[in-house]
Design a protein around this motif. Structure first.
Motif, mmCIF file in Angstrom:
data_model
loop_
_atom_site.group_PDB
_atom_site.id
_atom_site.type_symbol
_atom_site.label_atom_id
_atom_site.label_comp_id
_atom_site.label_asym_id
_atom_site.label_seq_id
_atom_site.Cartn_x
_atom_site.Cartn_y
_atom_site.Cartn_z
ATOM 1 N N ARG A 84 -8.680 -6.143 0.844
ATOM 2 C CA ARG A 84 -7.307 -5.850 1.542
ATOM 3 C C ARG A 84 -7.313 -4.593 2.274
ATOM 4 N NH1 ARG A 84 -2.663 -6.868 -2.989
ATOM 5 N NH2 ARG A 84 -2.378 -9.320 -2.522
ATOM 6 N N GLN A 85 -8.129 -3.494 1.749
ATOM 7 C CA GLN A 85 -8.240 -2.195 2.449
ATOM 8 C C GLN A 85 -9.776 -1.966 2.093
ATOM 9 O OE1 GLN A 85 -5.348 1.019 1.781
ATOM 10 N NE2 GLN A 85 -4.662 -0.247 0.203
ATOM 11 N N TRP B 18 -10.362 -6.547 -9.845
ATOM 12 C CA TRP B 18 -10.018 -5.905 -8.654
ATOM 13 C C TRP B 18 -10.576 -4.451 -8.748
ATOM 14 C CZ3 TRP B 18 -6.052 -7.105 -12.057
ATOM 15 C CH2 TRP B 18 -5.592 -6.023 -12.849
ATOM 16 N N ARG C 34 0.726 -1.128 0.012
ATOM 17 C CA ARG C 34 0.040 0.070 0.260
ATOM 18 C C ARG C 34 0.994 0.941 0.002
ATOM 19 N NH1 ARG C 34 -3.528 -2.204 5.139
ATOM 20 N NH2 ARG C 34 -4.004 -4.107 4.164
ATOM 21 N N ILE D 39 -9.350 -7.491 -4.210
ATOM 22 C CA ILE D 39 -8.900 -8.328 -5.321
ATOM 23 C C ILE D 39 -9.694 -9.489 -5.416
ATOM 24 C CG2 ILE D 39 -6.677 -7.301 -5.401
ATOM 25 C CD1 ILE D 39 -5.680 -9.957 -4.093
ATOM 26 N N GLY D 40 -10.006 -10.257 -6.396
ATOM 27 C CA GLY D 40 -10.629 -11.267 -6.410
ATOM 28 C C GLY D 40 -10.445 -12.306 -8.076
ATOM 29 N N GLU E 286 -9.538 -0.586 -7.762
ATOM 30 C CA GLU E 286 -8.576 0.300 -7.156
ATOM 31 C C GLU E 286 -9.092 1.550 -6.849
ATOM 32 O OE1 GLU E 286 -5.063 -1.082 -10.720
ATOM 33 O OE2 GLU E 286 -5.882 1.022 -10.496
ATOM 34 N N GLU F 73 -4.110 1.538 -5.597
ATOM 35 C CA GLU F 73 -3.877 0.861 -4.455
ATOM 36 C C GLU F 73 -4.952 -0.203 -4.734
ATOM 37 O OE1 GLU F 73 -2.143 2.719 -0.582
ATOM 38 O OE2 GLU F 73 -3.989 3.669 -1.297
ATOM 39 N N ARG F 74 -4.771 -1.589 -4.672
ATOM 40 C CA ARG F 74 -5.851 -2.608 -4.958
ATOM 41 C C ARG F 74 -6.596 -2.814 -3.823
ATOM 42 N NH1 ARG F 74 -2.035 -4.304 -8.250
ATOM 43 N NH2 ARG F 74 -2.298 -4.133 -10.394
ATOM 44 N N VAL G 249 -6.033 10.344 -9.987
ATOM 45 C CA VAL G 249 -7.420 11.053 -10.460
ATOM 46 C C VAL G 249 -7.465 12.430 -9.787
ATOM 47 C CG1 VAL G 249 -9.891 10.910 -10.785
ATOM 48 C CG2 VAL G 249 -8.476 9.032 -10.897
ATOM 49 N N GLU H 219 -7.937 6.008 -6.225
ATOM 50 C CA GLU H 219 -7.350 6.876 -7.240
ATOM 51 C C GLU H 219 -5.679 6.616 -7.466
ATOM 52 O OE1 GLU H 219 -9.164 7.652 -4.689
ATOM 53 O OE2 GLU H 219 -10.179 9.544 -4.981
ATOM 54 N N GLU H 220 -4.915 5.972 -6.398
ATOM 55 C CA GLU H 220 -3.616 5.970 -6.471
ATOM 56 C C GLU H 220 -3.385 4.457 -6.636
ATOM 57 O OE1 GLU H 220 -1.989 8.916 -3.269
ATOM 58 O OE2 GLU H 220 -3.703 8.181 -2.230
#
Lengths: 227, 142
Positions: free
Chosen positions: B91-92, B121, A150, B132-133, B123, B128-129, A218, B125-126
């Motif tokens: 994950r998050q 998955w 992350r 997931i699947g 994500e 980061e996933r 974005v 804006e940055e």
């Protein structure tokens, strides 16, 4: 001749991955131009698949497949390269509280090497444990690029590696087919076996490499006054 | 926009699903929570979610699963294929009032049972996933 290896990946042998090895290798073949990886290391969670034989798949795809393990210690998760019967008799790899210092020292004595992975990750990374406990001895390298990181985790890992003088590796930590090879390690020497890999990690020249695509964040919406 | 009529014979490993960019509002998340009987603070109210140790209200996992399922069924279009399996790992937290990107790739095809496996998955804006699947779709006989 240099060798690029993804040193951290999980196939469907790990309980939280659904990625078959064959699909990983096919994906790397298809994505060769953007992820020029010569081989991968399967680091299944808390186990070592001694009897798995991947030679037929290696030959079919022309990609090296090596076997290692990811274990859980009292200083976080760690990759173990060069696993032998002596090691799996000495330690229960399924134990989620392996004593890190003893593990690192004993694995080295038996000819292998332990590399802490995603050290900048909360709870399961070395960095957080160093905040409260003395640093470990005899750590050679840590994983500084992890494909599952992350925001901020790789940066913390790099900071840790620089502060303690650790050498640096990269691995995708892939649990999905399409994420294999996103991070890897480039060795100056040719690596064709697990023995080569252990020797190079201990004494050779290598650096982490990052093939993750960069996306511009974005931009937030800006309110526009309409007259 | 007319829906695609995707055929198994046209599906290749490496085909992309999406990306679909979506601004997920708090109101949409509250509407989902209301409809599915999940009206609890973590999905409806920033202050209540913070009391549970969360950064603010979050999107229910089932809603993320539904969005990813829709990514797959949109990709299938009006073909005779059906989604036969989908699984996700969280994950998050997916935070509403942010733009999310839904994406996937076909990773394997099986001619014998006319199935295709795919990674999917969500994500932020940055890149980061967050979720997931994987999913499997099965096409009808040609």
């Amino acid at each position: 001749m240099s060798t690029v290896l993804d040193l951290h990946s999980h196939s469907e042998a790990s309980e939280d991955s659904r990625a078959p090895l064959e699909a990983y290798l096919n994906w790397l073949k298809l994505r060769r131009s953007e992820r020029p990886v010569d081989g991968i290391v399967l680091t299944e969670h808390r186990q070592f698949n001694k009897n798995a034989d991947y030679r037929a798949l290696e030959d079919r795809f022309g990609i090296l497949v090596l076997k290692a393990s990811e274990v859980e210690t009292d200083y976080g998760h760690m990759l173990v390269f060069g696993v032998t019967d002596e090691m799996t008799r000495r330690f229960d790899f399924a134990d989620v509280h392996l004593p890190a210092q003893l593990f690192i020292d004993e694995i080295a004595r038996m000819g292998g090497i332990v590399v802490p992975c995603h050290p900048g990750r909360p709870h399961v990374g070395l960095f957080e444990h160093y905040a409260n406990r003395p640093p470990l001895e005899n750590v050679v390298a840590v994983e500084v690029y992890n494909g599952g990181s992350r925001k901020g985790e790789d940066e913390r890992s790099l900071e840790l590696a620089r502060r303690f003088g650790y050498r640096q590796i990269g691995g995708s930590d892939s649990h999905l087919v399409s994420l294999i090879g996103l991070c890897a390690t480039r060795f100056e020497a040719e690596v064709r076996s697990i023995e080569d890999l252990v020797n190079e990690l201990k004494r050779g020249a290598y650096e982490p490499v990052d093939f993750r695509p960069r996306r511009k964040p974005v931009q937030p919406a800006v309110a526009v006054e309409v007259k | 926009m007319p829906q695609s009529q995707r055929k198994y014979e046209d599906v290749k490993v490496g085909d992309a699903l999406g990306p679909q960019e979506l601004f997920l509002s708090k109101e949409q998340v509250r509407a989902y929570a209301r409809t599915t009987g999940m009206w609890v603070p973590r999905f409806t109210d920033d202050e209540g979610a913070r009391k549970e140790g969360l950064p603010g209200m979050i999107t229910p996992g089932n809603m993320s699963l539904a969005l990813l399922s829709k990514l797959v069924t949109d990709w299938l279009g009006s073909s005779d294929a059906r989604l036969v399996r989908v699984g996700t790992t969280y994950r998050q937290p997916v935070l509403p009032d942010h733009t999310i990107i839904l994406q996937g790739f076909v990773t394997h095809t099986n001619d014998a049972d006319r199935t295709a496996d795919m990674d999917i998955w969500i994500e932020n804006e940055e890149a980061e996933r967050l979720v997931i699947g994987t999913a499997t779709v099965q096409f009808g006989k040609s």
